[in-house]
Design a protein around this motif. Sequence first.
Motif, PDB file in Angstrom:
ATOM      1  N   ARG A  14      53.817  35.737  21.305  1.00 25.04           N
ATOM      2  CA  ARG A  14      54.157  37.380  21.226  1.00 25.04           C
ATOM      3  C   ARG A  14      53.283  38.142  21.955  1.00 25.04           C
ATOM      4  N   ARG A  15      51.946  37.941  21.858  1.00 28.99           N
ATOM      5  CA  ARG A  15      50.967  38.521  22.413  1.00 28.99           C
ATOM      6  C   ARG A  15      51.213  38.351  24.022  1.00 28.99           C
ATOM      7  N   LEU A  16      51.547  37.396  24.485  1.00 31.58           N
ATOM      8  CA  LEU A  16      51.836  37.175  25.759  1.00 31.58           C
ATOM      9  C   LEU A  16      52.964  37.661  26.181  1.00 31.58           C
ATOM     10  N   GLU A  17      53.881  38.081  25.540  1.00 30.73           N
ATOM     11  CA  GLU A  17      55.374  38.636  25.606  1.00 30.73           C
ATOM     12  C   GLU A  17      56.206  37.638  26.184  1.00 30.73           C
TER      13      GLU A  17
ATOM     14  N   HIS B 271      45.064  25.495  20.707  1.00 25.60           N
ATOM     15  CA  HIS B 271      43.735  25.279  20.977  1.00 25.60           C
ATOM     16  C   HIS B 271      43.127  26.752  21.527  1.00 25.60           C
ATOM     17  N   HIS B 272      43.940  27.279  22.444  1.00 27.16           N
ATOM     18  CA  HIS B 272      43.447  28.482  22.781  1.00 27.16           C
ATOM     19  C   HIS B 272      43.433  29.561  21.335  1.00 27.16           C
ATOM     20  N   GLY B 273      44.647  29.419  20.557  1.00 30.49           N
ATOM     21  CA  GLY B 273      44.728  30.346  19.393  1.00 30.49           C
ATOM     22  C   GLY B 273      43.759  30.132  18.589  1.00 30.49           C
TER      23      GLY B 273
ATOM     24  N   ALA C  75      40.370  28.963  19.371  1.00 31.70           N
ATOM     25  CA  ALA C  75      39.134  29.232  20.161  1.00 31.70           C
ATOM     26  C   ALA C  75      39.076  30.275  20.550  1.00 31.70           C
ATOM     27  N   ILE C  76      40.058  31.262  21.174  1.00 33.34           N
ATOM     28  CA  ILE C  76      39.791  32.593  22.234  1.00 33.34           C
ATOM     29  C   ILE C  76      40.899  33.522  21.479  1.00 33.34           C
ATOM     30  N   CYS C  77      42.223  33.210  21.488  1.00 34.60           N
ATOM     31  CA  CYS C  77      42.886  34.316  21.087  1.00 34.60           C
ATOM     32  C   CYS C  77      43.310  34.239  19.557  1.00 34.60           C
ATOM     33  N   ILE C  78      42.010  34.531  18.745  1.00 35.75           N
ATOM     34  CA  ILE C  78      42.151  34.553  17.413  1.00 35.75           C
ATOM     35  C   ILE C  78      43.031  35.592  16.901  1.00 35.75           C
TER      36      ILE C  78
ATOM     37  N   LYS D 117      40.649  39.404  15.910  1.00 34.90           N
ATOM     38  CA  LYS D 117      39.850  40.001  17.115  1.00 34.90           C
ATOM     39  C   LYS D 117      39.739  38.972  18.253  1.00 34.90           C
ATOM     40  N   PRO D 118      40.826  38.836  18.892  1.00 39.16           N
ATOM     41  CA  PRO D 118      40.885  38.106  20.044  1.00 39.16           C
ATOM     42  C   PRO D 118      39.908  38.092  21.210  1.00 39.16           C
ATOM     43  N   ARG D 119      39.239  37.208  21.694  1.00 42.40           N
ATOM     44  CA  ARG D 119      37.936  36.995  22.254  1.00 42.40           C
ATOM     45  C   ARG D 119      38.561  37.271  23.995  1.00 42.40           C
ATOM     46  N   CYS D 120      39.253  38.437  24.210  1.00 41.43           N
ATOM     47  CA  CYS D 120      39.805  38.749  25.396  1.00 41.43           C
ATOM     48  C   CYS D 120      38.704  38.560  26.859  1.00 41.43           C
ATOM     49  N   VAL D 121      37.594  38.842  26.431  1.00 42.68           N
ATOM     50  CA  VAL D 121      36.594  38.711  27.324  1.00 42.68           C
ATOM     51  C   VAL D 121      36.507  37.222  28.036  1.00 42.68           C
ATOM     52  N   ASP D 122      36.500  36.322  27.066  1.00 38.36           N
ATOM     53  CA  ASP D 122      36.500  34.964  27.262  1.00 38.36           C
ATOM     54  C   ASP D 122      37.670  34.324  27.634  1.00 38.36           C
ATOM     55  N   CYS D 123      38.787  35.177  27.865  1.00 41.91           N
ATOM     56  CA  CYS D 123      40.264  34.570  28.094  1.00 41.91           C
ATOM     57  C   CYS D 123      40.632  34.300  29.374  1.00 41.91           C
ATOM     58  N   THR D 124      41.122  32.976  29.740  1.00 40.08           N
ATOM     59  CA  THR D 124      41.418  32.584  30.913  1.00 40.08           C
ATOM     60  C   THR D 124      42.679  33.188  31.401  1.00 40.08           C
ATOM     61  N   LEU D 125      43.455  33.592  30.211  1.00 39.68           N
ATOM     62  CA  LEU D 125      44.991  34.485  30.536  1.00 39.68           C
ATOM     63  C   LEU D 125      44.570  36.043  30.516  1.00 39.68           C
ATOM     64  N   GLU D 126      43.466  36.467  30.660  1.00 40.72           N
ATOM     65  CA  GLU D 126      43.326  37.827  30.416  1.00 40.72           C
ATOM     66  C   GLU D 126      44.113  38.581  31.542  1.00 40.72           C
ATOM     67  N   ARG D 127      43.979  38.151  32.787  1.00 41.18           N
ATOM     68  CA  ARG D 127      44.526  39.001  33.717  1.00 41.18           C
ATOM     69  C   ARG D 127      46.062  38.830  33.804  1.00 41.18           C
ATOM     70  N   LEU D 128      46.489  38.138  33.027  1.00 41.98           N
ATOM     71  CA  LEU D 128      48.018  37.974  32.940  1.00 41.98           C
ATOM     72  C   LEU D 128      48.679  38.764  31.635  1.00 41.98           C
ATOM     73  N   CYS D 129      47.632  39.044  30.795  1.00 45.38           N
ATOM     74  CA  CYS D 129      47.955  39.548  29.296  1.00 45.38           C
ATOM     75  C   CYS D 129      47.999  41.229  29.209  1.00 45.38           C
ATOM     76  N   ASP D 130      49.090  41.590  28.624  1.00 44.00           N
ATOM     77  CA  ASP D 130      49.025  43.085  28.441  1.00 44.00           C
ATOM     78  C   ASP D 130      49.261  43.656  27.070  1.00 44.00           C
ATOM     79  N   SER D 131      48.855  42.569  26.222  1.00 46.14           N
ATOM     80  CA  SER D 131      49.217  42.694  24.777  1.00 46.14           C
ATOM     81  C   SER D 131      48.456  44.010  24.298  1.00 46.14           C
ATOM     82  N   SER D 132      48.807  44.728  23.370  1.00 52.52           N
ATOM     83  CA  SER D 132      48.232  45.932  22.718  1.00 52.52           C
ATOM     84  C   SER D 132      47.167  45.370  21.839  1.00 52.52           C
ATOM     85  N   ASP D 133      47.016  44.038  21.356  1.00 57.58           N
ATOM     86  CA  ASP D 133      46.023  43.586  20.560  1.00 57.58           C
ATOM     87  C   ASP D 133      44.597  43.372  21.374  1.00 57.58           C
ATOM     88  N   LYS D 134      44.850  43.418  22.891  1.00 58.49           N
ATOM     89  CA  LYS D 134      43.638  43.128  23.436  1.00 58.49           C
ATOM     90  C   LYS D 134      42.250  44.153  22.980  1.00 58.49           C
ATOM     91  N   THR D 135      41.177  43.398  23.020  1.00 58.95           N
ATOM     92  CA  THR D 135      39.864  43.817  22.969  1.00 58.95           C
ATOM     93  C   THR D 135      39.065  44.240  24.200  1.00 58.95           C
TER      94      THR D 135
HETATM   95  S1  SF4 Z   1      43.533  38.568  26.740  1.00 61.24           S
HETATM   96 FE1  SF4 Z   1      45.639  38.354  25.713  1.00 61.24          FE
HETATM   97  S2  SF4 Z   1      45.771  36.048  25.428  1.00 61.24           S
HETATM   98 FE2  SF4 Z   1      43.713  36.281  26.010  1.00 61.24          FE
HETATM   99  S3  SF4 Z   1      42.634  36.341  24.003  1.00 61.24           S
HETATM  100 FE3  SF4 Z   1      43.210  38.448  24.540  1.00 61.24          FE
HETATM  101  S4  SF4 Z   1      45.226  39.078  23.643  1.00 61.24           S
HETATM  102 FE4  SF4 Z   1      44.845  36.744  23.577  1.00 61.24          FE
END
Ligand code: SF4
Length: 245
Positions: free
Chosen positions: A178-181, A213-215, A217-220, A223-241
Motif C-alpha cells: 500500500r505504501r508503495l502504491e 524483511h524490508h518491513g 527492518a526499515i519500512c516499519i 515510524k518507517p526509517r525512510c532515511v535508510d530506505c533503498t526504495l525512498e526515491r521510488l516512494c511517495d507514501s504519505s507515511d514517509k518520515t
Molecule cells: S521510503 Fe517508503 S518504502 Fe521506504 S521506508 Fe519510507 S515509507 Fe517505507
Amino acid sequence: MATRLTSDAKRDETAGPLVKAPRKPGGSKKPLAPERIAAILEELRKAYPDVVCALTHKNAWELTVATILSAQCTDVRVNLVTPALFKRFPTPKAMAAASLLELEELVRTTGFFRNKAKNIQGAARVVVEEFGGKVPQTMDEILRLPGVARKTGNVVLGSWYGIAAGVVVDTHVLRLSRRLELTSHTTPEKVEQDLAKIIPQDRWIQFSHELIHHGRAICIARKPRCVDCTLERLCDSSDKTWGSH
Ligand code: SF4
C-alpha cells in the motif's frame, strides 16, 4: 531549518536535509508503470540477495506447522517453541495421535494456543489420512488443512517446494504494498491478486521474502526509517518520515 524526525536512524550525510516529505495527495503519477515496478524489484533484490524464510524448519510439514503458529506471533517466538514441539511429535502421524492438552502446553506461548493446537492436530490428521503423510503440493489441496489459508499455502508451496502458486501477503507485505502504491486494497486476498498482476511470476517467492524483511527492518509500521530506505526515491507514501524528492 531542517526538522529532525528520525533521531534513531543511521543516515548518509550526503543524502540531503532531514525534512518530512511533503504529502503528495496524488502519490506517484504512474505507480504501476512497468519501469517503476522493475526498479522496485531491482532495489529489493540488491538489498536482500539471499533472503530466506525466517521460520526454522527441516521439511514441508515443519514449515506448515510453524506458519500456522506464526499467526499473531513473531517468528522469533515460534522458533523458540518448535524445537521442543517437533522433538516430542516429529511426524504428522505422531502429532495426529497427540494429546490435545499436551499440544496446547507446547504451543501456549505463541498465543491463541487452543485454536492453534487444534489446527495443527487437525492439519496432521488431514495430511496423514488424505495425503499419505506428505504435505500436498497444490494450493487447492493444501487449503484442505485446518488453519491453512492462502498465506500459509503460499509460504509452504513457495519456500519449501519452490512452487510460485501466489504471493505471500502477511501484515508487512500488505502495508508495504500500500505504501508503495502497488495496491489500494486492504484485504490480503485482493492485495495478492493485485500483486500477481504486476509482479512477474518468477519473482513472486523472493519478492514476498524481500518485502517481509524490508518491513521488519526499515519500512516499519509506526515510524518507517525512510532515511535508510533503498526504495525512498521510488516512494511517495504519505507515511514517509523523510524525503529526498
Ligand atoms: S521510503 Fe517508503 S518504502 Fe521506504 S521506508 Fe519510507 S515509507 Fe517505507
